[in-house]
Design a protein around this motif. Structure first.
Motif, PDB file in Angstrom:
ATOM      1  N   ALA A 362      33.697  40.909  -6.605  1.00  0.00           N
ATOM      2  CA  ALA A 362      32.907  39.685  -6.454  1.00  0.00           C
ATOM      3  C   ALA A 362      32.221  39.711  -5.098  1.00  0.00           C
ATOM      4  O   ALA A 362      32.897  39.823  -4.064  1.00  0.00           O
ATOM      5  N   LEU A 363      30.886  39.611  -5.094  1.00  0.00           N
ATOM      6  CA  LEU A 363      30.089  39.576  -3.883  1.00  0.00           C
ATOM      7  C   LEU A 363      29.334  38.253  -3.813  1.00  0.00           C
ATOM      8  O   LEU A 363      28.997  37.663  -4.836  1.00  0.00           O
ATOM      9  N   SER A 364      29.062  37.799  -2.610  1.00  0.00           N
ATOM     10  CA  SER A 364      28.228  36.616  -2.420  1.00  0.00           C
ATOM     11  C   SER A 364      27.484  36.761  -1.105  1.00  0.00           C
ATOM     12  O   SER A 364      27.788  37.644  -0.291  1.00  0.00           O
ATOM     13  N   ASP A 379      20.858  37.785   4.991  1.00  0.00           N
ATOM     14  CA  ASP A 379      21.409  37.143   6.176  1.00  0.00           C
ATOM     15  C   ASP A 379      22.929  37.279   6.217  1.00  0.00           C
ATOM     16  O   ASP A 379      23.520  37.317   7.298  1.00  0.00           O
ATOM     17  N   ARG A 380      23.536  37.320   5.029  1.00  0.00           N
ATOM     18  CA  ARG A 380      24.994  37.385   4.963  1.00  0.00           C
ATOM     19  C   ARG A 380      25.407  38.073   3.675  1.00  0.00           C
ATOM     20  O   ARG A 380      24.800  37.857   2.621  1.00  0.00           O
ATOM     21  N   LEU A 381      26.419  38.914   3.749  1.00  0.00           N
ATOM     22  CA  LEU A 381      26.991  39.568   2.579  1.00  0.00           C
ATOM     23  C   LEU A 381      28.501  39.506   2.690  1.00  0.00           C
ATOM     24  O   LEU A 381      29.081  39.952   3.693  1.00  0.00           O
ATOM     25  N   ALA A 382      29.138  38.931   1.673  1.00  0.00           N
ATOM     26  CA  ALA A 382      30.594  38.787   1.668  1.00  0.00           C
ATOM     27  C   ALA A 382      31.192  39.514   0.479  1.00  0.00           C
ATOM     28  O   ALA A 382      30.656  39.447  -0.629  1.00  0.00           O
ATOM     29  N   ILE A 383      32.281  40.221   0.738  1.00  0.00           N
ATOM     30  CA  ILE A 383      33.096  40.801  -0.341  1.00  0.00           C
ATOM     31  C   ILE A 383      34.208  39.794  -0.601  1.00  0.00           C
ATOM     32  O   ILE A 383      35.211  39.745   0.117  1.00  0.00           O
ATOM     33  N   ASP A 384      34.008  38.946  -1.579  1.00  0.00           N
ATOM     34  CA  ASP A 384      35.003  37.913  -1.875  1.00  0.00           C
ATOM     35  C   ASP A 384      36.240  38.511  -2.531  1.00  0.00           C
ATOM     36  O   ASP A 384      37.365  38.093  -2.243  1.00  0.00           O
ATOM     37  N   ILE A 395      43.785  49.573  -4.522  1.00  0.00           N
ATOM     38  CA  ILE A 395      42.963  49.432  -3.323  1.00  0.00           C
ATOM     39  C   ILE A 395      42.298  48.066  -3.381  1.00  0.00           C
ATOM     40  O   ILE A 395      41.689  47.699  -4.397  1.00  0.00           O
ATOM     41  N   THR A 396      42.398  47.296  -2.296  1.00  0.00           N
ATOM     42  CA  THR A 396      41.767  45.979  -2.244  1.00  0.00           C
ATOM     43  C   THR A 396      40.948  45.863  -0.963  1.00  0.00           C
ATOM     44  O   THR A 396      41.197  46.566   0.028  1.00  0.00           O
ATOM     45  N   ALA A 397      39.988  44.956  -0.981  1.00  0.00           N
ATOM     46  CA  ALA A 397      39.154  44.703   0.200  1.00  0.00           C
ATOM     47  C   ALA A 397      38.643  43.283   0.162  1.00  0.00           C
ATOM     48  O   ALA A 397      38.437  42.704  -0.915  1.00  0.00           O
ATOM     49  N   GLN A 398      38.442  42.719   1.349  1.00  0.00           N
ATOM     50  CA  GLN A 398      37.884  41.384   1.481  1.00  0.00           C
ATOM     51  C   GLN A 398      37.256  41.265   2.865  1.00  0.00           C
ATOM     52  O   GLN A 398      37.821  41.746   3.859  1.00  0.00           O
ATOM     53  N   GLY A 399      36.079  40.657   2.939  1.00  0.00           N
ATOM     54  CA  GLY A 399      35.439  40.516   4.233  1.00  0.00           C
ATOM     55  C   GLY A 399      34.035  39.974   4.116  1.00  0.00           C
ATOM     56  O   GLY A 399      33.560  39.653   3.023  1.00  0.00           O
TER      57      GLY A 399
END
Length: 487
Positions: A362-364, A379-384, A395-399
């Motif tokens: 999920a990206l936002s 302007d902004r990219l988040a890895i939800d 493997i997990t990621a968030q940021g």
């Protein structure tokens, strides 16, 4: 005597009411409604009208669609439509068995034909408040030629023509005119099939087809006519749709002098919803029991896999614009089976768990999606969410990262950015060691991975449960687990 007079007057009034029912519609009313609906939506409709015994025959029908961003309009020309009086003061709408159509735009012309079997449409109600019900045994559309504005015609590339076939379509649509145009639609189609074949000497032979069974859909549309006059149709419309299908299949093939590729897919129980208005759109689709089969001449063996459920979601701005707008994108693959051919290559000894894999992403963010820029300006990219599980590992990621579009990054040819990402890995080292024991990976690769894991990751609850936090400061210093590794 007075009582008799009152009774007679009442009977006369009642008979007059039945003689002019509340729901009364004529062919001229339907044609007038169509003209009003198109005009109030910022579109155009013209036709040659022949009247005979209350029946209207519309020929040389031309629909004009406004162009975007100052472009010239497009035009759709259709064959004949007949509007005839029917029982209960309704109107029977008929189409010929086959008729040509043409779509002319500033860049190209598309020509083809549409045909029907057993098509029947009834319009009922009153002017401005009309219900259309229809059904048919079949309805077909065939695209037979494409001509570029440069004058280069390419009908020879379409053999056979591009075709769309609907089997047993039926449904209804309610049209309400006024300051706001409202359309409510429901439909069911037993089967929908699309076929395309193209042959281009410089590219190769391409074939694409899909078929969908038992489709049900509904939609709600409204158009603010005052906004149409002020800002155009795209700024004035709101559309919400829902669809579902029982099963679907897809086939794609490509062949040239040196290579050939074949892809087939099947799925069941698909659903989708979409909403679009002047500012934003949203889309949500899912399907169950999806199977994929790929055959490639260079690969040498077929690959087959299946996914229990596929889900896709997206939101974003409707039109290109200079203002910052939010967006999101999500993809989920649940229980994806690794092809047997892959297991035979990488785990012939059966040392790894052969459980299905899953992906949840999920990206936002926010950015500008303007027409002048070839790429969006973020302007902004988040890895939800990011989670990849399977073969005994996870493997997990968030940021999230923010960008400064006014400055270039010293880390590469892109805007300056800052932010943080947290990563975890469980069981990954065990998978690498198993692949090394099987001879798939060289021992030095596993040794190097373990060395870097010790330097760049921290243990959470054991040697194969690792975590890493990467921070990029506003000055673009790179920090890993609190240590600066790049000034």
């Amino acid at each position: 005597m007075s009582v008799r007079i009152h009774v007679a007057v009442s009977c006369l009034a009642l008979s007059q009411a039945f003689a002019n029912p509340a729901f009364s519609l004529t062919p001229d009313d339907v044609w007038s409604d169509w003209q009003s609906a198109f005009s109030d939506s910022g579109l155009g409709i013209e036709a040659d009208v022949l009247r005979s015994a209350g029946t209207l025959s519309l020929t040389n029908i031309a629909l004009t669609l406004p162009g975007e961003s100052g472009e010239a309009p497009a035009q759709v020309t259709l064959g004949e439509i007949t509007l005839a009086p029917a029982a209960d003061d309704s109107v029977l709408i008929s189409l010929p068995n086959s008729a040509p159509f043409r779509i002319s735009s500033p860049t190209s012309d598309l020509a083809g034909s549409y045909g029907q079997q057993g098509f029947r449409m009834i319009a009922s109600g009153v002017p401005g408040q009309t219900r259309y019900t229809y059904d048919a045994r079949a309805f077909n559309v065939s695209l037979e030629s494409i001509t570029n504005r440069s004058g280069t015609a390419s009908p020879e590339q379409l053999t056979p023509p591009i075709t769309l076939r609907a089997t047993e379509p039926k449904g209804q649509a309610d049209l309400s005119l006024g300051d706001t145009i409202r359309i409510l639609q429901t439909s069911d189609i037993a089967g929908l099939a699309f076929d395309l074949q193209m042959s281009e000497p410089t590219v190769g032979d391409v074939a694409f087809s899909f078929a969908v069974n038992d489709i049900s859909s509904s939609s709600q549309s409204q158009i603010d006519t005052a906004l149409v006059r002020q800002d155009g149709l795209q700024s004035a419309r709101q559309v919400t749709t829902e669809q579902s299908f029982a099963s679907a299949s897809l086939a794609f093939s490509f062949k040239d002098e040196t290579d050939s590729v074949n892809l087939q897919s099947h799925s069941q129980e698909g659903r989708g919803t979409a909403r679009i208005d002047a500012d934003a759109f949203s889309y949500d689709a899912s399907a169950r029991n999806v199977t994929l089969a790929l055959a490639d001449a260079d690969l040498g063996f077929p690959l087959e896999t299946s996914v229990d459920q596929v889900t896709f979601q997206a939101t974003g701005p409707t039109m290109a614009q200079d203002e910052t707008a939010p967006f999101s994108l999500a993809l989920s693959l649940q229980s994806m089976n690794v092809p047997d051919a892959i297991w035979a290559m990488f785990d012939a000894a059966n040392k790894l768990p052969h459980d299905p894999m899953s992906l949840d992403l999920a990206l936002s963010g926010a950015g500008r999606f303007n027409a002048q820029s070839e790429e969006p300006e973020l302007d902004r990219l988040a890895i939800d969410r990011f989670a990849l599980t399977g073969i005994g590992a996870e493997i997990t990621a968030q940021g999230a990262f923010d960008t400064d579009l006014s400055q270039r990054s010293r880390l590469g040819n892109y805007p300056k950015f800052s932010g943080q990402i947290d990563l975890t890995a469980k069981g990954v080292m065990g998978v690498l060691e198993t692949l090394s024991d099987s001879g798939i990976l060289p021992p030095q690769f596993v040794y190097g991975a373990a060395l870097y894991a010790g330097m760049l990751a921290r243990q959470v609850s054991g040697p194969d449960d690792l975590a890493t936090t990467v921070i990029i400061t506003p000055e673009e210093k790179v920090m890993i687990n609190g240590q600066v590794i790049s000034e």
